[in-house]
Design a protein around this motif. Structure first.
Motif, PDB file in Angstrom:
ATOM      1  N   UNK A   1       0.719  -1.320  -0.005  1.00  0.00           N
ATOM      2  CA  UNK A   1       0.016   0.200  -0.114  1.00  0.00           C
ATOM      3  C   UNK A   1       0.812   1.336  -0.128  1.00  0.00           C
ATOM      4  N   UNK A   2       0.247   2.346  -0.669  1.00  0.00           N
ATOM      5  CA  UNK A   2       1.101   3.579  -0.920  1.00  0.00           C
ATOM      6  C   UNK A   2       1.469   4.171   0.665  1.00  0.00           C
ATOM      7  N   UNK A   3       2.604   4.669   0.875  1.00  0.00           N
ATOM      8  CA  UNK A   3       3.092   5.176   2.135  1.00  0.00           C
ATOM      9  C   UNK A   3       2.567   6.389   2.254  1.00  0.00           C
ATOM     10  N   UNK A   4       0.931   6.647   2.455  1.00  0.00           N
ATOM     11  CA  UNK A   4       0.416   8.195   2.607  1.00  0.00           C
ATOM     12  C   UNK A   4       1.228   9.038   3.074  1.00  0.00           C
TER      13      UNK A   4
ATOM     14  N   UNK B   1      -0.873   6.588  -9.007  1.00  0.00           N
ATOM     15  CA  UNK B   1      -1.227   5.999  -7.594  1.00  0.00           C
ATOM     16  C   UNK B   1      -1.136   7.011  -6.409  1.00  0.00           C
ATOM     17  N   UNK B   2       0.182   7.691  -6.507  1.00  0.00           N
ATOM     18  CA  UNK B   2       0.223   8.836  -5.926  1.00  0.00           C
ATOM     19  C   UNK B   2      -1.030   9.865  -5.769  1.00  0.00           C
ATOM     20  N   UNK B   3      -1.278  10.095  -6.759  1.00  0.00           N
ATOM     21  CA  UNK B   3      -2.121  11.307  -7.167  1.00  0.00           C
ATOM     22  C   UNK B   3      -3.422  10.900  -6.596  1.00  0.00           C
ATOM     23  N   UNK B   4      -4.053   9.473  -6.780  1.00  0.00           N
ATOM     24  CA  UNK B   4      -5.232   9.050  -6.387  1.00  0.00           C
ATOM     25  C   UNK B   4      -5.174   8.874  -4.812  1.00  0.00           C
ATOM     26  N   UNK B   5      -4.006   8.454  -4.090  1.00  0.00           N
ATOM     27  CA  UNK B   5      -3.931   8.060  -2.677  1.00  0.00           C
ATOM     28  C   UNK B   5      -3.602   9.037  -1.674  1.00  0.00           C
ATOM     29  N   UNK B   6      -2.851  10.158  -2.114  1.00  0.00           N
ATOM     30  CA  UNK B   6      -2.195  11.227  -1.239  1.00  0.00           C
ATOM     31  C   UNK B   6      -2.763  12.553  -1.623  1.00  0.00           C
ATOM     32  N   UNK B   7      -2.151  13.446  -0.937  1.00  0.00           N
ATOM     33  CA  UNK B   7      -2.651  14.946  -1.230  1.00  0.00           C
ATOM     34  C   UNK B   7      -1.451  15.511  -2.293  1.00  0.00           C
ATOM     35  N   UNK B   8      -0.600  14.894  -2.788  1.00  0.00           N
ATOM     36  CA  UNK B   8       0.518  15.151  -3.656  1.00  0.00           C
ATOM     37  C   UNK B   8       0.012  15.000  -5.280  1.00  0.00           C
ATOM     38  N   UNK B   9       0.180  16.081  -6.138  1.00  0.00           N
ATOM     39  CA  UNK B   9      -0.246  16.013  -7.449  1.00  0.00           C
ATOM     40  C   UNK B   9       1.270  16.246  -8.212  1.00  0.00           C
ATOM     41  N   UNK B  10       1.899  15.101  -8.332  1.00  0.00           N
ATOM     42  CA  UNK B  10       3.177  14.933  -8.809  1.00  0.00           C
ATOM     43  C   UNK B  10       3.146  15.595 -10.634  1.00  0.00           C
ATOM     44  N   UNK B  11       4.388  15.946 -10.823  1.00  0.00           N
ATOM     45  CA  UNK B  11       4.740  15.986 -12.296  1.00  0.00           C
ATOM     46  C   UNK B  11       5.059  14.790 -12.661  1.00  0.00           C
ATOM     47  N   UNK B  12       4.654  14.176 -13.867  1.00  0.00           N
ATOM     48  CA  UNK B  12       5.072  13.068 -14.404  1.00  0.00           C
ATOM     49  C   UNK B  12       6.354  13.068 -15.380  1.00  0.00           C
ATOM     50  N   UNK B  13       7.471  12.354 -15.294  1.00  0.00           N
ATOM     51  CA  UNK B  13       8.462  12.424 -16.223  1.00  0.00           C
ATOM     52  C   UNK B  13       8.647  10.703 -16.787  1.00  0.00           C
ATOM     53  N   UNK B  14       8.101  10.553 -17.841  1.00  0.00           N
ATOM     54  CA  UNK B  14       8.269   9.178 -18.445  1.00  0.00           C
ATOM     55  C   UNK B  14       9.094   9.081 -19.878  1.00  0.00           C
TER      56      UNK B  14
END
Length: 292
Positions: free
Chosen positions: A230-233, A260-273
């Motif tokens: 599980x995500x370490x929220x 997953x981070x965006x859906x489970x935490x308060x963080x909306x990260x920049x994606x770099x793929x």
């Protein structure tokens, strides 16, 4: 096979799966690398059940985290995934001789025998939702274990009340795993302009990127979670508060961990793929981070 994975979850059988990722679908690029199976490891199932997913960052961590994966599988009686990838799987690397004396082996909660007219309940509902296990030959430890929903005894039972109890039991086993197993590494101080969250083999390039950009005066931090599901929220939220921006570099098309981070935490990260089959290079990552 996801059917076997689901059966291990229903029968609460310890299971460790090493998933060495490479570009897909189908045969894809069989000798290249990718981080494209994160969502498969997290969600692959018919029906709902929890599993633990771990992500070592280099061959040395593969060695130590494999032991931890078996311990977690034993303790919680459930499937555990280890996400490696082609970049690590093909690598030859020297590491310090492992200290085997420091290795600890977890034990399953053991059935201690019966008292009076008791009957052994393989799936007994307990305070921590983990049931005692009878080993072959234990007196009084015979029981039924099938893929069907069951009562505490293991015998099939389909009523709604029992189903609710057993679902709550299976999901409740690792409800507090973030507090029990803090497998995470933080590199950096408060008030960074940007923070990088790296999982798996991408961690090596991120370490080099952080060193290069700090030498240029960039305020940068990094987080390296080893337990990714599980995500370490709590820990990701705390890290996010210390950085103006968060970036998640991944070798996949969708930015799976970032999602997953965006859906489970308060963080909306920049994606770099990137998804061409090769790993990141420090030069390209430094450029992208400076642009951000």
């Amino acid at each position: 096979m996801t059917e076997g994975l689901g059966c291990a979850a229903m029968t609460e059988t310890p299971l460790v799966i090493i998933l060495c990722q490479r570009p897909a679908p189908a045969t894809g690029l069989p000798t290249w690398t990718e981080q494209g199976d994160m969502l498969f490891a997290v969600y692959a199932s018919h029906g709902e059940f929890l599993r633990i997913v771990m992500a070592p960052g280099d061959p040395e961590e593969c060695f130590y985290l494999t032991g931890k994966a078996f311990n977690l599988a034993e303790k919680y009686q459930m499937p555990v995934f280890m996400l490696s990838d082609g970049s690590m799987g093909f690598r030859t690397e020297s590491i310090a001789r492992p200290d085997m004396k420091s290795a600890k082996r977890a034990r399953r909660k053991r059935f201690e025998g019966l008292k009076g007219d008791e009957k052994y309940l393989r799936y007994k509902i307990t305070e921590d939702n983990i049931s005692p296990v009878a080993f072959p030959g234990d007196k009084g430890g015979r029981h039924i274990a099938t893929g069907l929903e069951h009562a505490e005894s293991g015998a099939p039972k389909y009523d709604t009340v029992n189903r609710n109890k057993m679902m709550d039991k299976r999901f409740g086993k690792i409800a507090n795993i973030e507090d029990e197993y803090k497998a995470i590494e933080i590199d950096g101080d408060d008030n960074s302009d940007i923070g990088l969250i790296a999982w798996g083999s991408t961690q090596g390039c991120v370490r080099e990127t952080v060193n290069r950009l700090r030498a240029k005066g960039v305020k940068i931090s990094a987080m390296y979670p080893k337990l990714v599901w599980p995500i370490p929220v709590k820990q990701i939220n705390a890290f996010g508060k210390k950085c103006k921006k968060i970036m998640v570099p991944e070798v996949n098309y969708q930015g799976q961990f970032a999602e997953l981070i965006k859906s489970k935490t308060d963080v909306d990260p920049i994606k770099y793929n990137i998804y061409g089959g090769a790993p990141f290079t420090p030069a390209e990552m430094c450029k992208k981070v400076e642009e951000a």
